[in-house]
Design an enzyme around this catalytic site. Structure first.
Site, PDB file in Angstrom:
ATOM      1  N   LYS A 177       7.471 -10.420  -0.106  1.00  0.00           N
ATOM      2  CA  LYS A 177       8.003 -10.532   1.257  1.00  0.00           C
ATOM      3  C   LYS A 177       6.941  -9.997   2.205  1.00  0.00           C
ATOM      4  O   LYS A 177       6.774  -8.797   2.377  1.00  0.00           O
ATOM      5  CB  LYS A 177       9.309  -9.749   1.444  1.00  0.00           C
ATOM      6  N   GLU A 252       2.509   2.769  -0.813  1.00  0.00           N
ATOM      7  CA  GLU A 252       1.286   3.057  -0.040  1.00  0.00           C
ATOM      8  C   GLU A 252       1.706   3.128   1.408  1.00  0.00           C
ATOM      9  O   GLU A 252       2.031   2.101   2.020  1.00  0.00           O
ATOM     10  CB  GLU A 252       0.252   1.954  -0.249  1.00  0.00           C
ATOM     11  N   CYS A 286      -4.509   2.255   7.854  1.00  0.00           N
ATOM     12  CA  CYS A 286      -3.935   3.520   7.383  1.00  0.00           C
ATOM     13  C   CYS A 286      -5.019   4.569   7.130  1.00  0.00           C
ATOM     14  O   CYS A 286      -4.739   5.765   7.117  1.00  0.00           O
ATOM     15  CB  CYS A 286      -3.132   3.280   6.122  1.00  0.00           C
ATOM     16  N   GLU A 383       1.574   9.536  12.833  1.00  0.00           N
ATOM     17  CA  GLU A 383       0.728   8.339  12.732  1.00  0.00           C
ATOM     18  C   GLU A 383       0.990   7.448  13.946  1.00  0.00           C
ATOM     19  O   GLU A 383       2.120   6.992  14.148  1.00  0.00           O
ATOM     20  CB  GLU A 383       1.041   7.561  11.445  1.00  0.00           C
TER      21      GLU A 383
END
Ligand code: NAP
Length: 495
Positions: A177, A252, A286, A383
């Site tokens: 997906k 992750e 990231c 983040e």
């Protein structure tokens, strides 16, 4: 690019059952460029059933590794032959520069697949050994089964390679997906896998919102493993969803990389590394360096040089070969990033560079530098996932290591120094899964991309990344041939 893309389920291209579709927007213009069918509940289940059937009864999991490997090598070659087409479409859907997608992402993806194809052939358990006198043991590594690969928008194709191609390389079957914003290159990959003769049901693609299609996929009892790359928040939700059938969950997740420059560093090299580390993938990576800790003796020198270089960054159409920075992925994401800039200023940070929208069309945002001395502030801790970087001053080693480690994330970190002893000590002391010395960003296919803390669990790339998609099985052979083995008296009867 095609006008409309279909779903790929059990080796067949299908329209949405109920006619619904998702628009794909070019972030450089804000305009629709294509649309993709959206999977219904039935279609999500059909994709899982197809993967289940292909794993349980198809040839894939029992196929000779060399045969699987050859198919993957053919796919790598097809992507290489169509590299510009893949790179251009990837840039159009994600906003990443064509410079990056054609010179870095796509060649790297081809190398990743070739590495996986080669390494999967060498996958072996431990050799037979007698650990007790009456028996010999060996270790097998078996594929896990049906893997749900749920991937993000920032590296649309690469994350599918790291999750889904890694999984199938060692005999699993997958339902992918992709992120709703960027599904196109994943569907192109499905088409290339079909062209090289991948058996039906091994690789399925369904498209739809994470909150419905993603959750339904993750909850499906026939799924054995969830391989997810995305935000820490969604990672936690997927752990919950996987818990009902104790699926293996590989995550992750987010990052907040420190970039530490000591006063003996080559400052010019550090500045070049800082621009690239912060700017790669438009600041939506990231691993981006986002927290610059600069020793007080070189603070002004570093900052002046950083701003000098940032003024040279060319922002614009990502398909222009000379452009260094494209737009952010969407209007709502840009607004989220801008809200962090405002928050940083409210918290007492000094906006030293950027912060504005440089172009009237598209979702562009200038690279932004905020100086602060508050390690606990939201912009240092959370983040942001955009080109917004904090710069902080430090005095000594212990102080900077403590500050660098003081976040929930543990993905990547870099240290810039000429002192080898200090560099080695920092690799021990930093709680991050990748530590670069005098560099920031590179990860060769042979090396792992693991996570510490709330950046996730498990690994991609390298042998560790492929082991992720296997079970360890112990096989024990009796070699005594005895009717009653010497230890049976412990349970019943006498010696
Ligand atoms: P995201 O919002 O977590 O979405 C990632 C994927 O999960 C998308 O396919 C999304 O679908 C789906 N999803 C969302 N909610 C879901 C739910 N409740 N159940 C099941 N699936 C769900 O992340 P993103 O914004 O796409 O990507 C950015 C994040 O990825 C950042 O945090 C970044 O650090 C992280 N990332 C980490 C790595 C790494 O290697 N550690 C690499 C790349 C990116 P929709 O698109 O339909 O929402």
């Amino acid at each position: 690019m095609e006008k409309k893309y279909k779903l790929f389920i059990n080796g067949v291209w299908v329209d949405s059952e109920d006619g619904s579709s998702i628009d794909v927007i070019n972030p450089a213009t804000g305009e629709k460029i294509t649309e993709v069918s959206q999977a219904s509940q039935n279609q999500v289940n059909a994709a899982v059933d197809a993967a289940r059937e292909a794993f349980d009864r198809g040839p894939w999991s029992r196929m000779a590794p060399a045969e699987r490997s050859n198919l993957l090598l053919k796919v790598a070659e097809r992507i290489e032959n169509k590299l510009q087409e893949y790179a251009t479409i990837e840039s159009m859907i994600s906003g990443k520069t064509i410079k990056q997608s054609s010179n870095y992402d796509m060649p790297y993806i081809v190398d990743n697949i070739r590495y996986m194809a080669g390494t999967a052939r060498n996958f072996e358990g431990k050799a037979l050994k007698e650990y007790v006198p009456e028996g010999a043991s060996t270790i097998r590594r078996d594929p896990i089964g049906v893997v749900a690969a749920i991937t993000p928008w920032n590296y649309p194709l690469m994350e599918v390679i790291w999750r889904a191609i890694a999984a199938i390389s060692v005999g699993n079957t997958v339902v992918v997906k992709p992120a709703s914003l960027t599904p196109v290159t994943t569907l192109m990959l499905a088409s290339d896998l079909e062209a090289v003769g991948l058996p039906k049901g091994v690789f399925n693609v369904i498209v739809g919102p994470g909150s419905s299609v993603g959750e339904q996929l993750a909850k499906n009892k026939k799924v054995d493993m969830i391989a997810f790359t995305g935000s820490t928040e969604v990672g936690k939700r997927l752990m919950e969803l996987g818990s009902s059938t104790l699926k293996k969950v590989s995550l992750e997740l987010g990052g907040k990389a420190p970039f530490i420059v000591f006063d003996d560093a080559d400052v010019e090299a550090a500045v070049q590394g800082a621009v690239v580390g912060g700017l790669v993938n438009n600041g939506e990576d990231c691993a981006n360096s986002t927290r610059y800790y600069i020793h007080e003796n070189i603070y002004s020198k570093f900052l002046d040089a950083l701003l000098r270089e940032l003024r040279k960054v060319k922002i614009g159409n990502p398909l222009d070969e000379t452009v260094d920075m494209g737009p952010l992925i969407s209007e709502s994401h840009r607004e989220r990033v801008e809200s962090y800039i405002r928050k940083g200023i409210e918290e007492g940070g000094k906006l030293t560079y950027g912060g504005k929208r440089p172009l009237s069309k598209g979702f562009y945002l200038e690279p932004t530098v905020i100086e602060t001395d508050n390690n606990s502030s939201v912009i240092v801790q959370e983040e942001i996932f955009g080109p917004v970087w904090t710069v902080l001053k430090f005095k000594d080693y212990d102080e900077v290591i403590e500050k660098a480690n003081d976040v929930i994330y543990g993905l990547g970190a870099s240290v810039w120094t000429k002192d080898i002893t200090r560099a080695i000590r920092a690799t021990r002391d930093l709680s991050f899964a990748t530590v670069w010395i005098n560099e920031h960003v590179p990860v060769p296919s042979e090396m792992p991309w693991p996570s510490y803390k709330q950046s996730g669990s498990g690994s991609s790339l390298s042998t560790y990344g492929l082991e992720e998609y296997t079970y360890v099985k112990h096989v024990y052979f009796d070699i005594s041939g005895a009717t009653r083995k010497s230890w049976y008296y412990q349970v019943y009867g006498q010696k």
